[in-house]
Design a protein around this motif. Structure first.
Motif, PDB file in Angstrom:
ATOM      1  N   SER A 587       1.631 -12.745  -1.904  1.00  0.00           N
ATOM      2  CA  SER A 587       2.046 -12.151  -3.181  1.00  0.00           C
ATOM      3  C   SER A 587       1.692 -10.668  -3.307  1.00  0.00           C
ATOM      4  CB  SER A 587       1.402 -12.932  -4.336  1.00  0.00           C
ATOM      5  OG  SER A 587      -0.005 -13.002  -4.153  1.00  0.00           O
ATOM      6  N   LEU A 588       0.457 -10.311  -2.901  1.00  0.00           N
ATOM      7  CA  LEU A 588      -0.004  -8.919  -3.006  1.00  0.00           C
ATOM      8  C   LEU A 588      -0.589  -8.465  -1.666  1.00  0.00           C
ATOM      9  CD1 LEU A 588      -1.915  -9.141  -6.420  1.00  0.00           C
ATOM     10  CD2 LEU A 588       0.162  -7.812  -6.025  1.00  0.00           C
ATOM     11  N   PRO A 589       0.202  -8.499  -0.589  1.00  0.00           N
ATOM     12  CA  PRO A 589      -0.368  -8.225   0.738  1.00  0.00           C
ATOM     13  C   PRO A 589      -1.022  -6.858   0.873  1.00  0.00           C
ATOM     14  CG  PRO A 589       2.048  -8.241   0.824  1.00  0.00           C
ATOM     15  CD  PRO A 589       1.654  -8.775  -0.516  1.00  0.00           C
ATOM     16  N   SER A 590      -0.574  -5.874   0.087  1.00  0.00           N
ATOM     17  CA  SER A 590      -1.165  -4.529   0.208  1.00  0.00           C
ATOM     18  C   SER A 590      -2.644  -4.526  -0.194  1.00  0.00           C
ATOM     19  CB  SER A 590      -0.392  -3.527  -0.655  1.00  0.00           C
ATOM     20  OG  SER A 590      -0.456  -3.883  -2.016  1.00  0.00           O
ATOM     21  N   ILE A 625       0.129  -0.810 -10.128  1.00  0.00           N
ATOM     22  CA  ILE A 625      -0.126  -2.091 -10.806  1.00  0.00           C
ATOM     23  C   ILE A 625       1.160  -2.625 -11.443  1.00  0.00           C
ATOM     24  CG2 ILE A 625      -1.357  -3.161 -12.752  1.00  0.00           C
ATOM     25  CD1 ILE A 625      -3.725  -1.264 -12.011  1.00  0.00           C
ATOM     26  N   LEU A 626       1.940  -1.743 -12.047  1.00  0.00           N
ATOM     27  CA  LEU A 626       3.206  -2.149 -12.692  1.00  0.00           C
ATOM     28  C   LEU A 626       4.163  -2.770 -11.666  1.00  0.00           C
ATOM     29  CD1 LEU A 626       4.982  -2.073 -15.299  1.00  0.00           C
ATOM     30  CD2 LEU A 626       5.811   0.152 -14.522  1.00  0.00           C
ATOM     31  N   ARG A 627       4.363  -2.077 -10.550  1.00  0.00           N
ATOM     32  CA  ARG A 627       5.303  -2.566  -9.523  1.00  0.00           C
ATOM     33  C   ARG A 627       4.837  -3.887  -8.925  1.00  0.00           C
ATOM     34  NH1 ARG A 627       5.191   2.735  -7.668  1.00  0.00           N
ATOM     35  NH2 ARG A 627       3.960   2.099  -5.852  1.00  0.00           N
ATOM     36  N   ARG A 628       3.559  -3.963  -8.605  1.00  0.00           N
ATOM     37  CA  ARG A 628       3.046  -5.181  -7.963  1.00  0.00           C
ATOM     38  C   ARG A 628       3.076  -6.371  -8.925  1.00  0.00           C
ATOM     39  NH1 ARG A 628       3.752  -1.905  -4.871  1.00  0.00           N
ATOM     40  NH2 ARG A 628       2.699  -1.361  -2.931  1.00  0.00           N
ATOM     41  N   THR A 629       2.749  -6.144 -10.179  1.00  0.00           N
ATOM     42  CA  THR A 629       2.737  -7.237 -11.154  1.00  0.00           C
ATOM     43  C   THR A 629       4.150  -7.780 -11.358  1.00  0.00           C
ATOM     44  OG1 THR A 629       0.865  -6.224 -12.292  1.00  0.00           O
ATOM     45  CG2 THR A 629       2.067  -7.887 -13.504  1.00  0.00           C
ATOM     46  N   ASN A 630       5.097  -6.898 -11.560  1.00  0.00           N
ATOM     47  CA  ASN A 630       6.483  -7.342 -11.765  1.00  0.00           C
ATOM     48  C   ASN A 630       7.049  -8.019 -10.525  1.00  0.00           C
ATOM     49  OD1 ASN A 630       6.498  -6.441 -14.399  1.00  0.00           O
ATOM     50  ND2 ASN A 630       7.335  -4.427 -13.892  1.00  0.00           N
ATOM     51  N   GLY A 631       6.623  -7.530  -9.365  1.00  0.00           N
ATOM     52  CA  GLY A 631       7.076  -8.141  -8.114  1.00  0.00           C
ATOM     53  C   GLY A 631       6.596  -9.576  -7.973  1.00  0.00           C
ATOM     54  N   LEU A 635       8.424 -13.805  -7.858  1.00  0.00           N
ATOM     55  CA  LEU A 635       8.324 -14.598  -6.626  1.00  0.00           C
ATOM     56  C   LEU A 635       8.475 -16.090  -6.902  1.00  0.00           C
ATOM     57  CD1 LEU A 635       5.319 -12.894  -4.773  1.00  0.00           C
ATOM     58  CD2 LEU A 635       7.721 -12.813  -4.105  1.00  0.00           C
ATOM     59  N   ASN A 636       9.035 -16.802  -5.932  1.00  0.00           N
ATOM     60  CA  ASN A 636       9.114 -18.266  -6.017  1.00  0.00           C
ATOM     61  C   ASN A 636       8.629 -18.824  -4.663  1.00  0.00           C
ATOM     62  OD1 ASN A 636       9.648 -20.855  -6.820  1.00  0.00           O
ATOM     63  ND2 ASN A 636      11.848 -20.751  -6.365  1.00  0.00           N
ATOM     64  N   ASN A 637       7.320 -18.645  -4.417  1.00  0.00           N
ATOM     65  CA  ASN A 637       6.781 -18.941  -3.091  1.00  0.00           C
ATOM     66  C   ASN A 637       5.713 -20.035  -3.090  1.00  0.00           C
ATOM     67  OD1 ASN A 637       4.961 -17.412  -4.501  1.00  0.00           O
ATOM     68  ND2 ASN A 637       4.450 -16.041  -2.818  1.00  0.00           N
TER      69      ASN A 637
END
Length: 652
Positions: A587-590, A625-631, A635-637
């Motif tokens: 979900s947040l690999p970075s 934070i905005l981009r990662r949260t919305n991303g 997700l449907n993982n």
């Protein structure tokens, strides 16, 4: 009018009172004399408010309220220390106080502790000076007060401190809530726990990733055997040589070899040995003799990470414990400031280093070495060595003995004394000459195939007199007689061959991290660099800071993401930690990327140095934070993560 001195701890405040030779009276939470008042924080007195203080609706965790990115931040006094905060607030606002001396720890976190107090105390404008010291000796305290600069000169450092806190707060609040809401139900079912919170942190999650990745490399490692060839030469004095397929050999770069010195298949190794022994007599011919000298200088001084690594290896104590003990040594005036990244001294300190050496004369274990140093007069030219470099110092220089407070050594634990001696001997080593090795490299041919032998003997022990000889050099008499024999060999000398052996070897998996090597890897942005000189050349801010790395590891052990073997100090993932790793990786690999985490830390350093503005840094942080949260919301993982949970559970 009076001056107000604000220290970080009561013990430090008492040292300032002693250094100032003030006839002070103890009051509730402070000391007061005719000319000055001395008070203290007790660590942090103020903290950032939780989201519900912005809006009561935010107490309930919900994806709809994420990301949480306030335009301005709220702070509050920590209830447990509110009494001391009110005392400091009252003193800051006293009409008879006109000058404030900020004496909190000389670093980013110490700056933050004071600035929060001042912010919450709503102090009227007064002269504020920053005291920056490297030890708690009287001389250093008085120097720090005399040279105190205007607090405004540290505004960039303050901005960096506020940003570090905001970054940890926003990433922790947003990403912990986000991943918990999205994935915790499945995780709690697999772990058979009623409620699971997935904790995410800027540095913490990255360190978890380093350990889990290493464990999986070990788990997936497939052992590969290989077969090396070794020959014994000579009669009275035995020389062992190892074969390598060098240029000119029919086996040079052959697909039959695992590397230049080992066959993949035993039958190929056996066939090779048979070919060498096929005709009698078998002779070895010395084809080359290389004689060289190798000089080795004493290692650089300890910074906190290097000290934590050494204590983990030698004494099997955790980085957190090492910092705690070294902090005690600092507070007893025995060593300089421990939370440092530098491994060198400043030119100013080098000029006065004789004071440290003179002070150590009262410490019996150091006397024999100090006698040598005084005779050599090496301390006079210290500033011309690699151990002095102003460019490699940011806030503080390396950890060294002050030469003071030695009477307090008796009150230390045995481990405390060991750590002091470690710092002491590393320090004394830099005044000794380099150790000198004599080396001989032989190349011996059997039927044109090359066998190599390398020998070295310690000709001049140099700094090893202080540091102790390496284990390989502990029997000098035996070594010297053998070395003399080897040294006299000449090109063309014939040697009898007393057998050729096949030695089976196996490829090795990567090593697990120890608590100390993990601290070093954090310092070097995720790279575990074994070579000490190479480590010293790496420039960068690493992951976390010298002040926080031990605490981060401790938290990972406490929340059962990682496990620590206290006897060996080896670090491995716990089941929950591996599962959380897979959640973050999907979900947040970075957040698992050491280089990215280090780049955030470097950005904070750039703010502290005035290279980028607080506003620019904050805009980048909010966007991230905005981009990662919305991303993650999109997700449907869950199916993929469930499968990974099952695979991990099978390993435990």
């Amino acid at each position: 009018m009076k001056s107000l001195y604000i220290a970080e701890k009561p013990s430090v405040a008492r040292e300032f009172a002693k250094a100032l030779h003030m006839n002070t009276k103890n009051k509730d939470g402070y000391m007061e004399g005719d000319e000055a008042v001395i008070t203290w924080c007790v660590g942090h007195l103020v903290t950032m408010s939780y989201p519900e203080k912005y809006d009561t609706k935010l107490k309930r965790w919900s994806l709809e309220t994420l990301p949480f990115l306030p335009e301005s931040f709220k702070y509050e006094v920590i209830p447990q220390v509110s009494k001391q905060f009110n005392i400091v607030k009252e003193l800051l606002n006293r009409k008879d106080v006109d000058t404030i001396y900020v004496c909190t720890d000389s670093g980013r976190e110490g700056e933050y502790i004071y600035r929060l107090v001042e912010q919450m105390a709503l102090m009227e404008k007064k002269e504020r000076k920053r005291v920056w010291i490297d030890s708690q000796t009287e001389e250093e305290i008085l120097r720090g007060i005399k040279n105190a600069k205007s607090l405004e000169e540290y505004d960039n450092l303050s901005s960096s401190a506020y940003l570090r806190a905001k970054e940890d707060y926003l990433m922790g609040i947003n990403f912990s809530r986000l991943l918990t809401l999205k994935y915790a139900n499945t995780l709690s079912a697999f772990l058979n726990e009623e409620r699971v919170v997935i904790s995410v942190g800027r540095v913490m999650t990255c360190v978890l990733g380093m350990v889990v990745r290493r464990e999986r490399e070990i788990r997936d490692f497939v052992e590969t055997p290989f077969y090396k060839i070794a020959a014994a030469f000579g009669e009275e004095m035995k020389i062992e040589g190892e074969w390598k397929a060098v240029e000119g050999s029919p086996y040079f770069q052959s697909h039959m070899l695992y590397n230049e010195g080992g066959f993949k298949a035993r039958e190929d190794a056996e066939a090779f040995v048979s070919s060498l022994l096929a005709e009698e007599p078998v002779k070895g011919i010395v084809a080359e003799v290389k004689k060289t000298q190798e000089k080795q200088k004493a290692p650089l001084l300890f910074n906190l990470a290097e000290l934590q690594n050494e204590c983990s290896k030698r004494y099997k104590i955790s980085p957190d414990e090492t910092l705690k003990i070294t902090q005690e040594l600092y507070e007893k005036k025995i060593v300089t400031y421990p939370r440092t990244d530098a491994r060198v001294l400043s030119k100013a300190v080098a000029k006065e280093i004789h004071k440290n050496l003179n002070g150590l004369m009262s410490y019996e274990p150091a006397k024999v070495f100090l006698k040598d140093i005084l005779e050599m007069k090496s301390y006079k030219s210290l500033d011309k060595t690699k151990y002095v470099n102003d460019k490699k110092i940011t806030d503080h220089y390396a950890i060294i003995p002050t030469g003071q407070g030695l009477g307090a050594l008796n009150s230390l634990s045995e481990t405390g004394k060991k750590i002091f001696n470690l710092i002491l001997y590393r320090f004394l080593s830099i005044f000794y000459p380099e150790a000198v090795y004599q080396k001989v490299a032989l190349r011996i041919h059997i039927k044109g195939e090359a066998f190599f032998s390398n020998f070295k003997v310690l000709k001049d022990e140099g700094y090893f007199k202080v540091a102790g000889r390496p284990k390989s050099q502990e029997n000098p008499e035996t070594e010297n007689s053998f070395f003399e024999f080897v040294k006299e060999l000449k090109k063309g000398t014939e040697l009898t061959v007393d057998g050729i052996q096949i030695k089976e070897g196996k490829t090795s998996p990567p090593k697990r991290y120890s608590s100390g090597s993990l601290i070093l890897a954090m310092e070097n942005a995720g790279k575990l660099i074994e070579d000490e000189d190479l480590r010293s050349q790496i420039q960068g801010s690493g992951i976390g800071t010298s002040a926080t790395r031990g605490e981060i590891l401790k938290k990972l052990f406490t929340i059962k993401y990682l496990k620590l073997n206290k006897k060996t100090q080896i670090v491995t993932p716990d089941l929950k930690g591996e599962m959380v790793y897979d959640v973050v990786n999907s979900s947040l690999p970075s957040m698992l990327n050491p280089e990215l985490t280090a780049s955030w830390e470097k950005g904070l350093t750039q703010v502290a140095e005035g290279q980028i503005s607080e506003k620019i840094y904050m805009e980048k942080l909010n966007q991230y934070i905005l981009r990662r949260t919305n991303g993650v919301k999109g997700l449907n993982n869950q199916g993929v993560i469930k499968e990974s949970y099952q695979n991990i559970r099978n390993e435990y």
